[in-house]
Scaffold this active site. Structure first.
Site, PDB file in Angstrom:
ATOM      1  N   SER A 146     -77.502   8.778  39.924  1.00  0.00           N
ATOM      2  CA  SER A 146     -77.950   7.605  40.677  1.00  0.00           C
ATOM      3  C   SER A 146     -79.306   7.538  41.299  1.00  0.00           C
ATOM      4  CB  SER A 146     -76.994   7.247  41.757  1.00  0.00           C
ATOM      5  OG  SER A 146     -77.112   6.163  42.730  1.00  0.00           O
ATOM      6  N   SER A 147     -79.541   7.190  42.377  1.00  0.00           N
ATOM      7  CA  SER A 147     -81.067   7.294  43.003  1.00  0.00           C
ATOM      8  C   SER A 147     -80.716   7.177  44.693  1.00  0.00           C
ATOM      9  CB  SER A 147     -81.935   6.418  42.696  1.00  0.00           C
ATOM     10  OG  SER A 147     -83.140   6.127  43.272  1.00  0.00           O
ATOM     11  N   TYR A 160     -83.748  -2.011  39.395  1.00  0.00           N
ATOM     12  CA  TYR A 160     -83.506  -0.499  39.074  1.00  0.00           C
ATOM     13  C   TYR A 160     -82.201  -0.218  39.842  1.00  0.00           C
ATOM     14  CZ  TYR A 160     -83.872   4.602  39.019  1.00  0.00           C
ATOM     15  OH  TYR A 160     -83.617   5.962  39.100  1.00  0.00           O
ATOM     16  N   LYS A 164     -78.336   1.327  40.006  1.00  0.00           N
ATOM     17  CA  LYS A 164     -77.658   2.627  40.650  1.00  0.00           C
ATOM     18  C   LYS A 164     -76.514   2.174  41.461  1.00  0.00           C
ATOM     19  CE  LYS A 164     -80.424   5.374  38.338  1.00  0.00           C
ATOM     20  NZ  LYS A 164     -79.896   6.296  37.301  1.00  0.00           N
TER      21      LYS A 164
HETATM   22  N1  LIG Z   1     -87.622  11.068  38.843  1.00  0.00           N
HETATM   23  C1  LIG Z   1     -87.043  10.288  40.152  1.00  0.00           C
HETATM   24  O1  LIG Z   1     -87.818  10.208  40.982  1.00  0.00           O
HETATM   25  C2  LIG Z   1     -85.762  10.166  39.999  1.00  0.00           C
HETATM   26  C3  LIG Z   1     -85.291   9.694  41.351  1.00  0.00           C
HETATM   27  C4  LIG Z   1     -83.864   9.127  41.299  1.00  0.00           C
HETATM   28  C5  LIG Z   1     -83.134   9.038  40.088  1.00  0.00           C
HETATM   29  N2  LIG Z   1     -83.821   9.261  38.815  1.00  0.00           N
HETATM   30  C6  LIG Z   1     -82.852   9.233  37.700  1.00  0.00           C
HETATM   31  O2  LIG Z   1     -83.051  10.518  37.080  1.00  0.00           O
HETATM   32  C7  LIG Z   1     -82.650  10.004  35.694  1.00  0.00           C
HETATM   33  C8  LIG Z   1     -83.656  11.097  34.895  1.00  0.00           C
HETATM   34  O3  LIG Z   1     -85.246  10.792  35.328  1.00  0.00           O
HETATM   35  P1  LIG Z   1     -86.410  11.626  34.891  1.00  0.00           P
HETATM   36  O4  LIG Z   1     -87.123  11.350  36.152  1.00  0.00           O
HETATM   37  O5  LIG Z   1     -85.950  12.896  34.555  1.00  0.00           O
HETATM   38  O6  LIG Z   1     -87.222  10.796  33.803  1.00  0.00           O
HETATM   39  P2  LIG Z   1     -87.980  11.022  32.611  1.00  0.00           P
HETATM   40  O7  LIG Z   1     -88.956  12.469  33.289  1.00  0.00           O
HETATM   41  O8  LIG Z   1     -88.968  10.161  32.297  1.00  0.00           O
HETATM   42  O9  LIG Z   1     -87.097  11.466  31.629  1.00  0.00           O
HETATM   43  C9  LIG Z   1     -86.301  10.446  30.997  1.00  0.00           C
HETATM   44  C10 LIG Z   1     -85.448  11.412  30.163  1.00  0.00           C
HETATM   45  O10 LIG Z   1     -84.573  10.095  29.567  1.00  0.00           O
HETATM   46  C11 LIG Z   1     -84.529  10.008  28.208  1.00  0.00           C
HETATM   47  N3  LIG Z   1     -84.548   8.543  27.922  1.00  0.00           N
HETATM   48  C12 LIG Z   1     -85.514   7.531  28.432  1.00  0.00           C
HETATM   49  N4  LIG Z   1     -84.942   6.265  27.643  1.00  0.00           N
HETATM   50  C13 LIG Z   1     -84.077   6.526  27.131  1.00  0.00           C
HETATM   51  C14 LIG Z   1     -83.188   5.886  26.101  1.00  0.00           C
HETATM   52  N5  LIG Z   1     -83.293   4.553  26.077  1.00  0.00           N
HETATM   53  N6  LIG Z   1     -82.016   6.424  25.592  1.00  0.00           N
HETATM   54  C15 LIG Z   1     -81.807   7.332  25.618  1.00  0.00           C
HETATM   55  N7  LIG Z   1     -82.637   8.518  26.356  1.00  0.00           N
HETATM   56  C16 LIG Z   1     -83.707   7.980  27.162  1.00  0.00           C
HETATM   57  C17 LIG Z   1     -85.828  10.699  27.852  1.00  0.00           C
HETATM   58  O11 LIG Z   1     -85.816  10.920  26.520  1.00  0.00           O
HETATM   59  P3  LIG Z   1     -87.374  11.228  25.596  1.00  0.00           P
HETATM   60  O12 LIG Z   1     -88.003  12.300  26.298  1.00  0.00           O
HETATM   61  O13 LIG Z   1     -87.069  11.439  24.258  1.00  0.00           O
HETATM   62  O14 LIG Z   1     -88.332   9.994  25.959  1.00  0.00           O
HETATM   63  C18 LIG Z   1     -86.028  11.540  28.786  1.00  0.00           C
HETATM   64  O15 LIG Z   1     -85.167  12.958  28.246  1.00  0.00           O
HETATM   65  C19 LIG Z   1     -82.675   8.825  35.417  1.00  0.00           C
HETATM   66  O16 LIG Z   1     -81.570   8.173  35.356  1.00  0.00           O
HETATM   67  C20 LIG Z   1     -83.435   8.207  36.692  1.00  0.00           C
HETATM   68  O17 LIG Z   1     -83.090   7.037  36.986  1.00  0.00           O
HETATM   69  C21 LIG Z   1     -84.922   9.882  38.747  1.00  0.00           C
END
Ligand SMILES: NC(=O)c1ccc[n+]([C@@H]2O[C@H](COP(=O)([O-])OP(=O)(O)OC[C@H]3O[C@@H](n4cnc5c(N)ncnc54)[C@H](OP(=O)(O)O)[C@@H]3O)[C@@H](O)[C@H]2O)c1
Length: 255
Positions: A146-147, A160, A164
């Site tokens: 989630s977030s 978004y 979540k």
């Molecule tokens: N970063 C933050 O601040 C934060 C905070 C709270 C929650 N989150 C959550 O944490 C999770 C991961 O985020 P992150 O920060 O690690 O993002 P990220 O660095 O942008 O990585 C995203 C990952 O998801 C994959 N992806 C994107 N779109 C996709 C799709 N349509 N189908 C399948 N795979 C897909 C990407 O694959 P490719 O590499 O092949 O593009 C990559 O492996 C998400 O659910 C996000 O909502 C993030």
């Protein structure tokens, strides 16, 4: 099902960011790991190599979580890789992590942006998990991502964060209905983390970083290695009595 073999985890979106750290930390805890990527095959291959260099088996599969019509064939691929590469029939942990964000004011958010968020952040954890139940071992663990934005508000994230919120509700229902198979389901809510997420807004904007740091008790934004260990813990037997819980991993923001 896996007997004395290593446990196996499947992490969606394991090619970079939080999912990559989760995959590496799961490997450190003794899991073999299947990761998925969307478009960055090379990044995924590097993660597989890194896990192999730590003495664990790993494999990368392509998956678009926004297209639920592909989930049946994806599950068949998982089953086939489990047989051919891992000598196993099931996985012990599933992490629903993959995703991208939309940053737009409530007044400007379009139905198309909203639908994209539904597909990626709600429909995928719902139906991918449903389809994967046939390969998740009894006694396994599911972690949804989630977030912090589902608990507090921050401008521009209404669509978004709504998704979540749904994932957090879904987690409770999955935990309730999968309990009879002793499958635990928990949800991890990261705070703002420096990844590529959302155009790397957190990483690239010193101003945003300063604001978020000042709102956080521990005085900084997060990095991927703040998150992966918590997810690996929730996949492991060390958390065997933790179920249906929301764990915010955010350094204490908006306390
Ligand atoms: N970063 C933050 O601040 C934060 C905070 C709270 C929650 N989150 C959550 O944490 C999770 C991961 O985020 P992150 O920060 O690690 O993002 P990220 O660095 O942008 O990585 C995203 C990952 O998801 C994959 N992806 C994107 N779109 C996709 C799709 N349509 N189908 C399948 N795979 C897909 C990407 O694959 P490719 O590499 O092949 O593009 C990559 O492996 C998400 O659910 C996000 O909502 C993030």
């Amino acid at each position: 099902m896996t007997g004395t073999k290593n446990k196996i985890a499947l992490v969606t979106g394991g090619s970079r960011g939080l999912g990559k750290d989760m995959a590496l930390r799961l490997a450190e805890r003794g899991f073999d790991v299947i990761i998925t990527y969307h478009s960055r095959k090379d990044d995924a291959t590097r993660v597989v190599e890194e896990i192999a260099s730590r003495g664990r088996k790993a494999h990368a599969l392509q998956l678009d979580v926004s297209d639920s019509s592909t989930f049946d064939s994806f599950v068949n691929e998982v089953r086939s890789v489990l047989h051919s590469k891992f000598g196993a029939e099931g996985i012990d942990a599933l992490v629903n992590n993959a995703g991208v964000g939309v940053h737009a004011p409530f007044t400007d958010t379009t139905p198309e942006q909203f639908d994209a968020m539904v597909n990626i952040h709600v429909k995928a954890p719902y139906f991918l998990t449903q389809k994967l139940l046939s390969v998740i071992n009894d006694g396994g663990s599911i972690v949804n991502i989630s977030s912090g934005l589902a608990r507090f508000s921050f401008e521009g994230y209404s669509a978004y964060a709504t998704m979540k919120g749904a994932v957090e509700t879904l987690t409770k229902y999955q935990a309730r209905e999968l309990g009879e198979r002793k499958i635990r389901v928990n949800v991890v809510a990261p705070g703002a983390i420096e990844t590529d997420f959302g155009g790397a807004r957190v990483r690239n904007s010193p101003e945003l970083k300063k604001t978020l740091s000042s709102l956080t008790v521990l005085g900084r934004v997060g990095t991927p290695d703040d998150i992966g260990g918590v997810v690996a813990f929730l996949c492991s037997d060390d958390s065997k009595w933790v179920n249906a819980q929301r764990i915010e991993v955010a350094g204490g923001i908006f306390v």
